[in-house]
Every structure is written in C-alpha cells, then in structure tokens.
Design an enzyme around this catalytic site. Structure first.
Site, PDB file in Angstrom:
ATOM      1  N   TRP A 107      38.387  35.919 -61.791  1.00 48.95           N
ATOM      2  CA  TRP A 107      38.377  34.503 -62.169  1.00 48.95           C
ATOM      3  C   TRP A 107      39.767  33.911 -62.175  1.00 48.95           C
ATOM      4  CZ3 TRP A 107      34.324  32.067 -61.064  1.00 48.95           C
ATOM      5  CH2 TRP A 107      33.067  32.662 -61.198  1.00 48.95           C
ATOM      6  N   ASP A 176      41.291  30.119 -69.844  1.00 52.85           N
ATOM      7  CA  ASP A 176      39.883  30.156 -69.440  1.00 52.85           C
ATOM      8  C   ASP A 176      39.178  31.149 -70.367  1.00 52.85           C
ATOM      9  OD1 ASP A 176      37.408  30.436 -68.321  1.00 52.85           O
ATOM     10  OD2 ASP A 176      38.111  31.015 -66.318  1.00 52.85           O
ATOM     11  N   LYS A 200      27.800  31.441 -70.755  1.00 48.08           N
ATOM     12  CA  LYS A 200      27.993  32.836 -71.135  1.00 48.08           C
ATOM     13  C   LYS A 200      27.729  32.992 -72.633  1.00 48.08           C
ATOM     14  CE  LYS A 200      29.630  33.160 -66.917  1.00 48.08           C
ATOM     15  NZ  LYS A 200      30.966  33.056 -66.367  1.00 48.08           N
TER      16      LYS A 200
HETATM   17  C1  LIG Z   1      31.549  32.381 -65.237  1.00 48.72           C
HETATM   18  C2  LIG Z   1      32.988  32.161 -65.267  1.00 48.72           C
HETATM   19  C3  LIG Z   1      33.598  31.100 -64.563  1.00 48.72           C
HETATM   20  C4  LIG Z   1      32.813  30.177 -63.651  1.00 48.72           C
HETATM   21  O1  LIG Z   1      32.062  29.265 -64.351  1.00 48.72           O
HETATM   22  P1  LIG Z   1      31.184  28.162 -63.579  1.00 48.72           P
HETATM   23  O2  LIG Z   1      30.559  27.404 -64.703  1.00 48.72           O
HETATM   24  O3  LIG Z   1      30.225  28.863 -62.696  1.00 48.72           O
HETATM   25  O4  LIG Z   1      32.138  27.309 -62.802  1.00 48.72           O
HETATM   26  C5  LIG Z   1      34.959  30.948 -64.679  1.00 48.72           C
HETATM   27  N1  LIG Z   1      35.703  31.759 -65.442  1.00 48.72           N
HETATM   28  C6  LIG Z   1      35.169  32.793 -66.125  1.00 48.72           C
HETATM   29  C7  LIG Z   1      36.041  33.669 -66.957  1.00 48.72           C
HETATM   30  C8  LIG Z   1      33.798  33.018 -66.060  1.00 48.72           C
HETATM   31  O5  LIG Z   1      33.257  34.060 -66.728  1.00 48.72           O
END
Ligand SMILES: *Cc1c(COP(=O)(O)O)cnc(C)c1O
Length: 368
Positions: A107, A176, A200
């Site tokens: 990511w 993030d 998540k």
């Molecule tokens: C799932 C995830 C993303 C992507 O998220 P989207 O909503 O599909 O854009 C980005 N960063 C991390 C750490 C993730 O687990």
C-alpha cells in the site's frame, strides 16, 4: 439469533467482518429509521435526521480517539486510494520541500506511485530488499525537517507488518491507517493527517475518514478540482456534495458499538492483543509447518501472514479450514500462503477456532 448460526468466521482482509449487533441494528432499522418514517437511504442529507446521524458518528469518533480541537474530521468518498492523490494535491509545497515516503509494503508503494504524479516526492525508506517483512525504527530514519509531509502506512494489510511506536518527525506526519484504524487508542496530536477507508475496521465500503490538522487546510489551492479540495469538505461539514449517507450511518453504528458495547479503545486493544497472540502462538508451536512472513517484532495485530511448506499443504489447510467454517484465509497472491485478518469485529472464538485447526492440521501432517 438464527442467522448467526450460519455465519462463517470471516477472515477477509476487506471488506471485512462487521460486528453482529451492528448488522442486527441495520436489519431492524432498514425500512424505517426510528422517528423518521423512512429508511436512512431515503432521506435528504440536509434533513435534521441525517445531520444528527452524521454529527453523532463524528462526535463518537472524536471521543473514541480523543481527537483534539486542532483537528477536523471529514467523511469522504473514493476510498484510501483517492487519498493517495488528494494528499499530495493538497499538501505538497515547493520543489525544495519534497514529501517523504516510507514504503513498507504494497500500500505504501501504491501511495508513492500516485504522489509522484502530483509533484516533488522522495522515497525515504523502502523495505523491498527483505520483501517487506520488517519495519524500520523511527530513530533510523532521517526525515528532513522541511519536508512538505512524511507519509507512511501504519499497518501493511498484505504483508502483515505493523508499526507499534508513534512516528517521530518535525514535518507533518500523514498516516494511512486503513487497516488498523481504531484498533487501539492513538495520539492524534502527533499527526498532520490520518486517513482510513472504512471497510477494514470501521464500517462498510463507501466512506473514508480523514482527520486533518486545521492549519494544513490553508495549503489547499483554489485551483484544485472542487471535490479534491479538503478545504471545501471542511468548510461544508462534509456536505460539500451528497455524502455516502448509508455508509456514514453504518460507520456511526460501529462507533457506537466500540464505545458502548466494547467499552472503548483500550479494551478493544486488549482484545486485539489476545486474538493475535492466540493465532501467533499456534503458528510458533509448529515452526516446521507455519512460517511467518513478518519479523516477529513487526507482526501485525490485524493481519497474520504465514506460509506452509508447499502449495499442496496450503490448499489442504484451506479446504479443511473451510469445512470448519473458517473463511477467506487465502493469502494475497504477492505473499502467498495464508492471511488471517483478525480485525476488531472478529470474535475471540474465531481466533481460537483457527488456532485449533492450525494445531490439528500440524499434528496430522508431520513434516519430515
Ligand atoms: C485496503 C487498503 C487501501 C485501499 O483502500 P480502497 O478503499 O480500496 O481505496 C489502502 N491502504 C491500506 C493500508 C489498505 O489496507
């Protein structure tokens, strides 16, 4: 509750398991939101009822994370991936102050790739040489004080590695937190911007939470496309355009569950530590069978990743897991093996059932 008997233990990495009481509440309120005479999906986002729902979700989030008044909470769309672009579009300053990126997994790498399209960014750290199996320590990293910002990923969902210590940097820190948002208390004052897609750990797909320090809003240029400008969302109370009303409502229910049913983020953290140790201890009991991807001190409390000696054993492990109602355990193709995502809403019984299967599988398949 009958339908729960048919529910599997869902180890999906995302969209992921939701708290059952939240799903029951949605079921009960889907036709008619109390006091509203209609479904939450059918009412104006400008109605008092919806504004109250959005404010309650925001206020619960502020209480759970003890978000200081220096920071603004935004509910946006486009997922974490849109933030990969919005962050540099809004926060990058001059050429001489490039943003710094710490890439510790898949990511972080995607985030860097998008940021490069927007302006000056630099790769400060890349864990590719050890296949993103370990994390740097904050005191090993030399973050330039004048960086526009420092970006990192607190939990790499695919590799299963997670920072435990708070970041150290003089420039604004951008994190993030998509896959470990609200898994424990967090000192928000240490961050310039925190973002997390909901699917998540915080709710359904469709809403992304951004927590931004107010002074950083001054960096957003009027020439940005309207939706992509943080200042518009902050000025308009996340109602610059129609927000994802249903997703915000569900996110609010998850916040309520965390606050009142679980009892806050300290309790949630203890439960998450307990679930993770159940799974990792099973792994460590059978080192011939299960090899963890992450260096032990960097193991994620949210996503446990491990491989078995060969693909045949892996598919037998997965098939047997399925017969025991242990679902979505297949690892991401880039790491292979098994990934058990044990987010907030995964009950302890799920982690225990997985550990029991791991023990049973290892003892019935001795490795020469
Ligand atoms: C799932 C995830 C993303 C992507 O998220 P989207 O909503 O599909 O854009 C980005 N960063 C991390 C750490 C993730 O687990």
């Amino acid at each position: 509750m009958n339908s729960q008997e048919k529910r599997l233990f869902n180890f999906s990495a995302g969209p992921a398991v939701m708290p059952v009481p939240v799903l029951e509440r949605i079921r009960d309120e889907i036709l008619c939101l109390p006091g509203c005479g209609a479904s939450v999906m059918e009412i104006s986002h400008r109605s008092k009822q919806f504004i109250d729902i959005q404010h309650a979700a925001r206020d619960r989030l502020i209480r759970l994370l003890k978000i200081p008044s220096t920071h603004e909470v935004l509910f946006l769309q486009g997922g974490a991936r849109l933030q990969f672009s919005m962050i540099p579009m809004n926060l990058l300053r001059s050429r001489s102050e490039p943003a710094q990126y710490i890439v510790t997994g898949a990511w972080g790498k995607y985030a860097l790739g998008e940021a490069k399209k927007e302006g000056p960014v630099e790769l400060l750290y890349d864990g590719a040489s050890h296949r993103y199996s370990q994390l740097p320590r904050w005191d090993e990293l030399q973050v330039p004080d004048n960086a526009s910002y420092l970006h990192y990923t607190s939990n790499e969902t695919i590799q299963g590695i997670q920072f435990q210590a708070d970041p150290v940097a003089k420039c604004p820190v951008v994190c993030d937190c998509s896959s470990d948002f609200l898994y424990r208390p967090l000192d928000v004052s240490k961050y310039g911007l925190i973002y997390a897609c909901a699917q998540k750990n915080a709710g359904p797909a469709g809403v992304t939470v951004v927590i931004i320090r107010r002074d950083l809003l001054e960096r957003s240029s009027d020439s940005l496309p309207g939706y992509l400008n943080y200042k518009h969302h902050a000025d308009e109370d996340s109602m610059w355009n129609t927000p994802p009303t249903f997703a915000v409502y569900v996110l609010g229910l998850v916040m309520e569950w965390l606050e009142t049913t679980v009892g806050g983020l300290e309790v949630m953290h203890r439960i998450n530590q307990q679930k993770a140790s159940i799974v990792y201890e099973a792994m460590d009991r059978h080192p011939q069978m299960y090899r963890g991807h992450a260096r032990p001190i960097d193991r994620s409390l949210m996503n446990a990743t491990f491989t078995l000696p060969n693909e045949k054993l892996e598919s037998e492990f997965l098939a047997g897991a399925q017969r025991r109602s242990l679902d979505s355990l297949k690892g991401h193709r880039s790491v292979g093996g098994i990934r058990a995502s044990i987010y907030n809403a995964m009950p302890i019984e799920g982690a225990a059932a997985l550990a029991q299967w791991m023990d049973e599988f290892a003892s019935t398949n001795p490795i020469a």
